[in-house]
Scaffold this motif. Structure first.
Motif, PDB file in Angstrom:
ATOM      1  N   SER A 130       0.839  -1.195   0.000  1.00 33.00           N
ATOM      2  CA  SER A 130       0.000   0.000   0.000  1.00 33.00           C
ATOM      3  C   SER A 130       0.874   1.246   0.000  1.00 33.00           C
ATOM      4  O   SER A 130       2.022   1.215   0.435  1.00 33.00           O
ATOM      5  CB  SER A 130      -0.945   0.012   1.202  1.00 33.00           C
ATOM      6  OG  SER A 130      -0.227   0.144   2.401  1.00 33.00           O
ATOM      7  N   TRP A 131       0.300   2.320  -0.528  1.00 33.73           N
ATOM      8  CA  TRP A 131       0.975   3.615  -0.597  1.00 33.73           C
ATOM      9  C   TRP A 131      -0.004   4.699  -0.222  1.00 33.73           C
ATOM     10  O   TRP A 131      -1.189   4.623  -0.535  1.00 33.73           O
ATOM     11  CB  TRP A 131       1.495   3.883  -2.012  1.00 33.73           C
ATOM     12  CG  TRP A 131       2.529   2.893  -2.390  1.00 33.73           C
ATOM     13  CD1 TRP A 131       3.862   2.966  -2.121  1.00 33.73           C
ATOM     14  CD2 TRP A 131       2.330   1.663  -3.046  1.00 33.73           C
ATOM     15  NE1 TRP A 131       4.497   1.841  -2.582  1.00 33.73           N
ATOM     16  CE2 TRP A 131       3.574   1.022  -3.164  1.00 33.73           C
ATOM     17  CE3 TRP A 131       1.222   1.007  -3.564  1.00 33.73           C
ATOM     18  CZ2 TRP A 131       3.741  -0.207  -3.762  1.00 33.73           C
ATOM     19  CZ3 TRP A 131       1.374  -0.225  -4.159  1.00 33.73           C
ATOM     20  CH2 TRP A 131       2.634  -0.813  -4.251  1.00 33.73           C
TER      21      TRP A 131
ATOM     22  N   ARG B 116       2.275   0.637  -7.806  1.00 38.86           N
ATOM     23  CA  ARG B 116       2.957   1.854  -7.360  1.00 38.86           C
ATOM     24  C   ARG B 116       2.883   2.929  -8.441  1.00 38.86           C
ATOM     25  O   ARG B 116       2.615   4.102  -8.165  1.00 38.86           O
ATOM     26  CB  ARG B 116       4.416   1.562  -7.003  1.00 38.86           C
ATOM     27  CG  ARG B 116       5.239   2.778  -6.646  1.00 38.86           C
ATOM     28  CD  ARG B 116       4.633   3.508  -5.461  1.00 38.86           C
ATOM     29  NE  ARG B 116       5.137   4.868  -5.393  1.00 38.86           N
ATOM     30  CZ  ARG B 116       5.248   5.557  -4.294  1.00 38.86           C
ATOM     31  NH1 ARG B 116       4.892   5.039  -3.142  1.00 38.86           N
ATOM     32  NH2 ARG B 116       5.704   6.776  -4.321  1.00 38.86           N
TER      33      ARG B 116
ATOM     34  N   THR C  52      -3.568   3.876  -1.968  1.00 44.34           N
ATOM     35  CA  THR C  52      -3.735   2.739  -2.881  1.00 44.34           C
ATOM     36  C   THR C  52      -3.306   1.471  -2.159  1.00 44.34           C
ATOM     37  O   THR C  52      -2.232   1.429  -1.556  1.00 44.34           O
ATOM     38  CB  THR C  52      -2.872   2.923  -4.151  1.00 44.34           C
ATOM     39  OG1 THR C  52      -3.238   4.147  -4.784  1.00 44.34           O
ATOM     40  CG2 THR C  52      -3.069   1.765  -5.115  1.00 44.34           C
TER      41      THR C  52
ATOM     42  N   VAL D 281      -8.208   2.216  -4.840  1.00 41.06           N
ATOM     43  CA  VAL D 281      -7.784   3.594  -4.599  1.00 41.06           C
ATOM     44  C   VAL D 281      -8.872   4.310  -3.812  1.00 41.06           C
ATOM     45  O   VAL D 281     -10.053   4.271  -4.171  1.00 41.06           O
ATOM     46  CB  VAL D 281      -7.516   4.334  -5.920  1.00 41.06           C
ATOM     47  CG1 VAL D 281      -6.996   5.736  -5.643  1.00 41.06           C
ATOM     48  CG2 VAL D 281      -6.539   3.552  -6.799  1.00 41.06           C
TER      49      VAL D 281
ATOM     50  N   HIS E 132      -0.558   4.353  -8.486  1.00 41.63           N
ATOM     51  CA  HIS E 132      -0.736   5.318  -7.391  1.00 41.63           C
ATOM     52  C   HIS E 132      -0.186   6.685  -7.796  1.00 41.63           C
ATOM     53  O   HIS E 132      -0.852   7.705  -7.619  1.00 41.63           O
ATOM     54  CB  HIS E 132      -0.047   4.815  -6.116  1.00 41.63           C
ATOM     55  CG  HIS E 132      -0.116   5.794  -4.997  1.00 41.63           C
ATOM     56  ND1 HIS E 132      -1.228   5.928  -4.193  1.00 41.63           N
ATOM     57  CD2 HIS E 132       0.789   6.715  -4.558  1.00 41.63           C
ATOM     58  CE1 HIS E 132      -1.002   6.888  -3.307  1.00 41.63           C
ATOM     59  NE2 HIS E 132       0.216   7.374  -3.507  1.00 41.63           N
TER      60      HIS E 132
END
Length: 95
Positions: free
Chosen positions: A5-6, A70, A34, A43, A73
Motif C-alpha cells: 500500500s501507498w 505503485r 492505494t 484507490v 498510485h
C-alpha cells in the motif's frame, strides 16, 4: 498473498475535485491511498486529517504487479492534482 500500500498526503485536488462512490465529488486537501492485493489495486481518498475514506469512482482496477500498482498510485496522485479525477478514474487506467 502479496499486498502493498501507498499513501500520499496533502494532495490538493485540482478544479472539479475527485469523484467518489460514497460522497460524490470532494475537493480540497486530500490524502490518496492505494492498496494492492496481488490482482487489483483499490484507490481511496480522504480529507487530509480526517478518518473517513471514500472509494474513487472506477476503483478497484486490475493490477497484477506491485510495481504497476505503485506506478498507478503515482498516476492517480497526478490526476487528482490536475483536476482530472472529477469523473473518477479514467477508463484507460483499467486497460
Amino acid at each position: 498473498m502479496d499486498w502493498a500500500s501507498w499513501t500520499t498526503v496533502n494532495v490538493f485536488a485540482g478544479r472539479g475535485g475527485v469523484r467518489t462512490e460514497e460522497a460524490g465529488s470532494i475537493t480540497g486537501d486530500l490524502t490518496v491511498h492505494t492498496t494492492w492485493t496481488g490482482a487489483e489495486a483499490r484507490v481511496s481518498v480522504q480529507y487530509s486529517g480526517s478518518s473517513d475514506w471514500f472509494t474513487l469512482t472506477g476503483s478497484p482496477l486490475s493490477c497484477t504487479s506491485e510495481r504497476d500498482s505503485r506506478d498507478l498510485h503515482d498516476v492517480v496522485v497526478e490526476l487528482v492534482r490536475a483536476g482530472k479525477a472529477a469523473e473518477g478514474l479514467p477508463p484507460i487506467l483499467a486497460a
